[in-house]
Scaffold this active site. Structure first.
Site, PDB file in Angstrom:
ATOM      1  N   LYS A 141      11.148  68.307  55.569  1.00 54.92           N
ATOM      2  CA  LYS A 141      11.311  68.596  54.302  1.00 54.92           C
ATOM      3  C   LYS A 141      10.658  67.100  53.808  1.00 54.92           C
ATOM      4  CE  LYS A 141      14.226  66.570  51.915  1.00 54.92           C
ATOM      5  NZ  LYS A 141      15.132  65.316  51.592  1.00 54.92           N
TER       6      LYS A 141
ATOM      7  N   HIS B 130      17.641  68.290  58.409  1.00 55.56           N
ATOM      8  CA  HIS B 130      18.533  67.454  59.344  1.00 55.56           C
ATOM      9  C   HIS B 130      19.961  67.995  59.232  1.00 55.56           C
ATOM     10  CE1 HIS B 130      19.120  64.490  56.280  1.00 55.56           C
ATOM     11  NE2 HIS B 130      20.345  63.984  57.055  1.00 55.56           N
TER      12      HIS B 130
ATOM     13  N   LYS C  27      23.846  68.676  62.071  1.00 57.62           N
ATOM     14  CA  LYS C  27      25.019  68.086  61.892  1.00 57.62           C
ATOM     15  C   LYS C  27      26.089  68.760  62.542  1.00 57.62           C
ATOM     16  CE  LYS C  27      24.181  65.345  57.832  1.00 57.62           C
ATOM     17  NZ  LYS C  27      24.411  63.916  57.618  1.00 57.62           N
TER      18      LYS C  27
ATOM     19  N   ASP D  11      15.433  66.761  46.129  1.00 61.37           N
ATOM     20  CA  ASP D  11      15.800  65.938  47.453  1.00 61.37           C
ATOM     21  C   ASP D  11      16.993  66.297  48.160  1.00 61.37           C
ATOM     22  OD1 ASP D  11      15.378  63.519  49.009  1.00 61.37           O
ATOM     23  OD2 ASP D  11      17.112  62.723  48.180  1.00 61.37           O
TER      24      ASP D  11
ATOM     25  N   HIS E  84      19.273  70.599  51.537  1.00 60.26           N
ATOM     26  CA  HIS E  84      20.323  70.579  52.187  1.00 60.26           C
ATOM     27  C   HIS E  84      21.856  71.132  51.789  1.00 60.26           C
ATOM     28  CE1 HIS E  84      18.160  67.535  54.208  1.00 60.26           C
ATOM     29  NE2 HIS E  84      18.248  66.550  53.267  1.00 60.26           N
TER      30      HIS E  84
HETATM   31  C1  BG6 Z   1      17.684  63.004  52.978  1.00 58.58           C
HETATM   32  C2  BG6 Z   1      17.351  62.457  51.517  1.00 58.58           C
HETATM   33  O1  BG6 Z   1      17.233  64.140  53.204  1.00 58.58           O
HETATM   34  O2  BG6 Z   1      19.146  63.034  53.064  1.00 58.58           O
HETATM   35  C3  BG6 Z   1      17.964  61.230  51.337  1.00 58.58           C
HETATM   36  O3  BG6 Z   1      16.140  62.589  51.176  1.00 58.58           O
HETATM   37  C4  BG6 Z   1      19.443  61.204  51.605  1.00 58.58           C
HETATM   38  O4  BG6 Z   1      17.828  60.722  49.868  1.00 58.58           O
HETATM   39  C5  BG6 Z   1      19.952  61.609  53.202  1.00 58.58           C
HETATM   40  O5  BG6 Z   1      19.904  59.927  51.594  1.00 58.58           O
HETATM   41  C6  BG6 Z   1      21.385  61.945  53.100  1.00 58.58           C
HETATM   42  O6  BG6 Z   1      21.377  62.289  54.477  1.00 58.58           O
HETATM   43  P1  BG6 Z   1      22.460  61.871  55.331  1.00 58.58           P
HETATM   44  O7  BG6 Z   1      22.596  62.437  56.720  1.00 58.58           O
HETATM   45  O8  BG6 Z   1      22.532  60.245  55.310  1.00 58.58           O
HETATM   46  O9  BG6 Z   1      23.976  62.241  54.763  1.00 58.58           O
END
Ligand code: BG6
Length: 468
Positions: A133, A163, A167, A220, A225
């Site tokens: 992404k 990602h 998790k 974002d 997510h």
């Molecule tokens: C990313 C975003 O995809 O995910 C970021 O671009 C964000 O802005 C991050 O901080 C959060 O991921 P995680 O795994 O740290 O919760």
């Protein structure tokens, strides 16, 4: 079958920060077999210099000297761009099965997709393309990107990474729901009164201003997510643990949402002002280095989604995510309805909180079901107790990237996005982004729970769970 991975953008930050450490840990777990890695980038680096940079990025993992040597020996560095001629030069490193990982700015995805296809190296063997992404910044730009990718690559060859789907707790959400007779039947409108999905961060925009300003929290975080968490929290049980069936079910959820034409009624935004986080003064978004002084980019976004199907009729799903909030908290929380009769109305149990089922995505990961129990003693006094599933503190935990890389190498599409999922998520959020082209986000103090306007999208009697 022997396998190779080609990393485009191999000297960049994404590859060094996320990809190499995840590959090294998989190697440590003996999961890389004979994988060879062709790393390619624009820098005129010698092989030694490149391998030295990879060694630095995996230095903190505690690999022994033998493990480290074995890992570094997998790499061959090629200096080159995305032209078909340069890509053709990678041929000596290719195997029967090849994974092309685009650790590149998204604007370069089409060029890379074309460069690989036109180089002729994909004529024989198996080939997979991995992209990360953001997939576009609107439904229209996402459709254009997909058309460009599909010109050269079939959908089954493309692995779109979100990602969050790697998790541990996100994978556990499906196991909790579909491997336990006692949970799944309760997750429906008869028993659940609302669902809250929160990803709150204390970090600000950091050094990512070039990417973030003009993009904001909705594109974002929410579009990808949180929409994925929403789909997994709301979807029906698939008939088989099969990538296509699973993704059909997620698309069905997205298509079941019927948003109101009045965006203000179900979407809210905010932008952080100066404040205090963990006792430290932090500047406002507009004072952050690199940010336009009059930027209207939102650093907080929230939406209320109503799933218009039998299972979830009338149950709001609240999604919110923001930067510089009071604490780092990521969770999926189902709130159950009150019991149908108030047997204990004459006692303090009358005011007992309804049950919450909460899946926590960040440290310590775990699942809690809050229930009311009677406090020991002579009186009928309720106290909340937690039934807790603790799976997040063991040594076996792996990072999201490790999980996803292994799935890519094994060709399992289950935790990757299909193009129609991406499109369906944009279809829901495009009207919000369109409405937000004018006006400003409400400012909220850093260290708080977000803008007060987030409350305005809640249905009567509902409150956000505390963040700070
Ligand atoms: C990313 C975003 O995809 O995910 C970021 O671009 C964000 O802005 C991050 O901080 C959060 O991921 P995680 O795994 O740290 O919760």
């Amino acid at each position: 079958m022997n396998t190779s991975m080609v990393v485009f953008g191999a000297t960049g930050d994404l590859a060094h920060r996320l990809l190499y450490p995840a590959l090294a840990r998989l190697d440590g777990l003996e999961r890389l077999d004979d994988l060879m890695i062709a790393a390619t980038g624009l820098e005129k680096w010698s092989s030694d210099r490149f391998v030295g940079s990879v060694a630095e990025s995996v230095a903190g993992l505690g690999l022994g000297p033998t493990e480290q040597r074995r890992f570094l020996e997998r790499f061959t560095y090629y200096q080159g761009d995305l032209s078909p001629e340069a890509v053709a030069g990678l041929e000596p490193s290719l195997a029967d099965s090849n994974v092309y990982y685009l650790a590149l700015p998204p604007g370069l995805f089409p060029k890379a997709a074309r460069g690989i296809a036109d180089s002729g190296i994909t004529r024989t063997g198996e080939h997979r393309l991995v992209v990360e992404k953001p997939f576009g910044t609107s439904g229209e730009s996402a459709a254009l990107l997909e058309a460009e990718l599909h010109e050269f690559w079939a959908e089954e060859q493309i692995f779109r990474i979100d990602h969050f789907l790697g998790k541990e707790t996100v994978q556990n959400l499906s196991v909790l729901r579909f491997a336990n007779r006692v949970i799944e039947p309760l997750l429906c409108a008869t028993h659940v009164d609302q669902v809250q999905i929160t990803v709150a961060e204390t970090l600000g925009v950091e050094d990512r201003y070039r990417y973030y300003d003009g993009i904001g929290a909705m594109r974002d975080m929410i579009q990808n997510h949180l929409m994925q968490l929403f789909c997994l929290a709301a979807m029906d049980a698939p008939a088989a643990w099969d990538a296509e069936i699973l993704r059909d079910h997620k698309v069905e959820v997205l298509r079941s949402v019927r948003p109101d034409a009045q965006v203000a009624g179900w979407a809210a935004r905010g932008q952080y002002s100066a404040g205090v986080i963990d006792g430290v003064d932090v500047p406002s978004y507009l004072e952050e280095p690199g940010i336009e002084p009059n930027s209207t980019t939102e650093t907080f976004a929230a939406v209320r989604l109503q799933v218009d199907n039998w299972r979830w009729q009338g149950v709001p799903f609240y999604l919110r995510s923001g930067k510089r909030l009071g604490s780092k908290l990521s969770e999926i929380a189902y709130r159950f309805r009150e019991p149908p009769t108030q047997l204990f109305a004459e006692t303090s149990l009358a005011t007992a909180e309804p049950n919450w089922l909460v899946l926590r995505l960040n440290d310590p990961e775990g699942i809690d079901l809050t229930v009311q129990t009677k406090a020991p003693g002579l009186e009928m006094v309720a106290e909340p107790s937690r039934l807790h599933a603790d799976y997040g503190s063991g040594e076996e935990t792996v990072s999201a990237y490790e999980q996803l890389l292994l799935d890519i190498l094994e060709g399992d599409h289950t935790p990757f996005l299909r193009c129609d999922e991406v499109a369906a998520a944009w279809r829901l959020l495009d009207p919000v982004l369109e409405a937000w082209r004018s006006g400003r986000a409400e400012s909220y103090p850093s260290g708080s729970d977000g803008p007060t306007s987030a409350d305005s999208i809640l249905l009567d009697g509902h409150r956000w769970r505390p963040i700070g």
